[in-house]
Each structure stands twice: as C-alpha cells, then as structure tokens.
Design a protein around this motif. Structure first.
Motif, PDB file in Angstrom:
ATOM      1  N   PHE A   2       0.761  -1.308  -0.160  1.00  0.00           N
ATOM      2  CA  PHE A   2      -0.030   0.078  -0.013  1.00  0.00           C
ATOM      3  C   PHE A   2       0.815   1.222   0.014  1.00  0.00           C
ATOM      4  CE2 PHE A   2      -2.260  -3.364   1.857  1.00  0.00           C
ATOM      5  CZ  PHE A   2      -3.654  -3.358   1.442  1.00  0.00           C
ATOM      6  N   LEU A   4       0.428   5.270   1.226  1.00  0.00           N
ATOM      7  CA  LEU A   4      -0.351   6.068   1.823  1.00  0.00           C
ATOM      8  C   LEU A   4       0.000   7.317   1.696  1.00  0.00           C
ATOM      9  CD1 LEU A   4      -0.335   3.066   3.327  1.00  0.00           C
ATOM     10  CD2 LEU A   4      -1.298   4.118   5.139  1.00  0.00           C
ATOM     11  N   ASP A  55      -4.679  -6.631   4.635  1.00  0.00           N
ATOM     12  CA  ASP A  55      -5.546  -5.993   3.713  1.00  0.00           C
ATOM     13  C   ASP A  55      -5.918  -4.561   3.883  1.00  0.00           C
ATOM     14  OD1 ASP A  55      -7.619  -5.715   5.812  1.00  0.00           O
ATOM     15  OD2 ASP A  55      -8.062  -7.690   5.811  1.00  0.00           O
ATOM     16  N   ARG A  56      -6.660  -4.120   2.767  1.00  0.00           N
ATOM     17  CA  ARG A  56      -6.890  -2.558   2.828  1.00  0.00           C
ATOM     18  C   ARG A  56      -7.612  -2.132   3.947  1.00  0.00           C
ATOM     19  NH1 ARG A  56      -7.232   1.009  -1.479  1.00  0.00           N
ATOM     20  NH2 ARG A  56      -8.371   2.899  -0.834  1.00  0.00           N
ATOM     21  N   ARG A  58      -7.315  -3.327   7.096  1.00  0.00           N
ATOM     22  CA  ARG A  58      -6.442  -3.143   8.330  1.00  0.00           C
ATOM     23  C   ARG A  58      -5.386  -2.038   8.124  1.00  0.00           C
ATOM     24  NH1 ARG A  58      -5.180  -2.674  12.905  1.00  0.00           N
ATOM     25  NH2 ARG A  58      -2.985  -3.263  13.481  1.00  0.00           N
ATOM     26  N   VAL A  59      -5.216  -1.559   6.769  1.00  0.00           N
ATOM     27  CA  VAL A  59      -4.356  -0.413   6.669  1.00  0.00           C
ATOM     28  C   VAL A  59      -4.987   1.134   6.865  1.00  0.00           C
ATOM     29  CG1 VAL A  59      -3.300   0.888   4.731  1.00  0.00           C
ATOM     30  CG2 VAL A  59      -2.737  -1.478   5.016  1.00  0.00           C
ATOM     31  N   GLU A  60      -6.342   0.809   6.541  1.00  0.00           N
ATOM     32  CA  GLU A  60      -7.238   1.877   6.817  1.00  0.00           C
ATOM     33  C   GLU A  60      -7.280   2.291   8.476  1.00  0.00           C
ATOM     34  OE1 GLU A  60     -10.686   1.166   4.489  1.00  0.00           O
ATOM     35  OE2 GLU A  60      -9.568   2.112   2.736  1.00  0.00           O
ATOM     36  N   ARG A  77      -5.124   9.059   1.667  1.00  0.00           N
ATOM     37  CA  ARG A  77      -5.487   8.485   0.548  1.00  0.00           C
ATOM     38  C   ARG A  77      -4.535   7.060   0.434  1.00  0.00           C
ATOM     39  NH1 ARG A  77      -3.800  10.036  -5.885  1.00  0.00           N
ATOM     40  NH2 ARG A  77      -4.977   8.126  -6.493  1.00  0.00           N
ATOM     41  N   VAL A  78      -5.229   5.896   0.398  1.00  0.00           N
ATOM     42  CA  VAL A  78      -4.720   4.672   0.470  1.00  0.00           C
ATOM     43  C   VAL A  78      -4.880   4.196  -1.076  1.00  0.00           C
ATOM     44  CG1 VAL A  78      -4.786   2.462   1.400  1.00  0.00           C
ATOM     45  CG2 VAL A  78      -5.258   4.438   2.629  1.00  0.00           C
ATOM     46  N   THR A  79      -3.625   3.779  -1.456  1.00  0.00           N
ATOM     47  CA  THR A  79      -3.700   2.970  -2.671  1.00  0.00           C
ATOM     48  C   THR A  79      -3.104   1.645  -2.527  1.00  0.00           C
ATOM     49  OG1 THR A  79      -3.363   5.314  -3.834  1.00  0.00           O
ATOM     50  CG2 THR A  79      -2.714   3.138  -5.149  1.00  0.00           C
ATOM     51  N   GLU A  80      -3.935   0.721  -3.101  1.00  0.00           N
ATOM     52  CA  GLU A  80      -3.071  -0.805  -3.015  1.00  0.00           C
ATOM     53  C   GLU A  80      -2.455  -1.006  -4.318  1.00  0.00           C
ATOM     54  OE1 GLU A  80      -4.449  -5.260  -1.798  1.00  0.00           O
ATOM     55  OE2 GLU A  80      -5.969  -3.787  -1.783  1.00  0.00           O
TER      56      GLU A  80
END
Length: 98
Positions: A2, A4, A55-56, A58-60, A77-80
């Motif tokens: 990810f 961020l 997973d996303r 968890r990152v968020e 802003r999160v980009t996987e």
C-alpha cells in the motif's frame, strides 16, 4: 502493498504541534513490520508511507489511529498495488497477481 498519501488539512504550525506523537506512532508501525518507508512530500504539504498489511481494511484502521488524523490535521489516500518487482532488500514483499 500500500501507498499511503497524507495531505495536510491544517496550517503547518498545527501539524508541527502533533509531530512528536505522529513520529512515535510511525515508530510503532515500523516495529510491527507494517511500514517499510515514510517521509515528507516536497513541498511540505503532506507525506508518503509505504506499507504492508493483510488487507486494505487493516491499513485504513492503522491510518485512522495516526495522531495527525485524530487531531484533524491530515487526510489519507490509500492506494493498494501488487509489487511484482522490487529491489533485492524488498524481495520478500513481492507478489504475484492472482
């Protein structure tokens, strides 16, 4: 993996007032093996973090705990992405697209 992207939503003096807590939070994420790299953007209007997590969601969740977020001085802003090629030191994070 990810990316961020942090964007400051408040004046730098407000960001700087929370900087020490933010750095302590970053250190915790490095210790947990979540963050691989981080730093300020140039010009200084935010920052970038390279992270790994299951997973996303968890990152968020992790990003929501950033003191910058709880103080209301930045937005994320999160980009996987799938890291199919890496530098040798990051090869354990390589993925294959499914």
């Amino acid at each position: 993996m990810f990316v961020l992207e942090l964007t400051y939503t408040a004046p730098l003096e407000d960001v700087d007032a929370v900087l020490e807590a933010h750095v302590a939070w970053l250190d915790e994420q490095y210790e947990r093996g979540v963050f691989l790299a981080s730093g300020r953007k140039n010009p200084r209007d935010g920052g970038v973090i390279l992270a790994v997590a299951e997973d996303r969601g968890r990152v968020e969740e992790i990003a929501a705990g950033d003191p910058f977020v709880t103080a209301g001085v930045c937005a994320y802003r999160v980009t996987e992405f799938v890291a199919t090629k890496t530098a040798p030191g990051l090869e354990r994070y390589r993925e294959t697209s499914g």
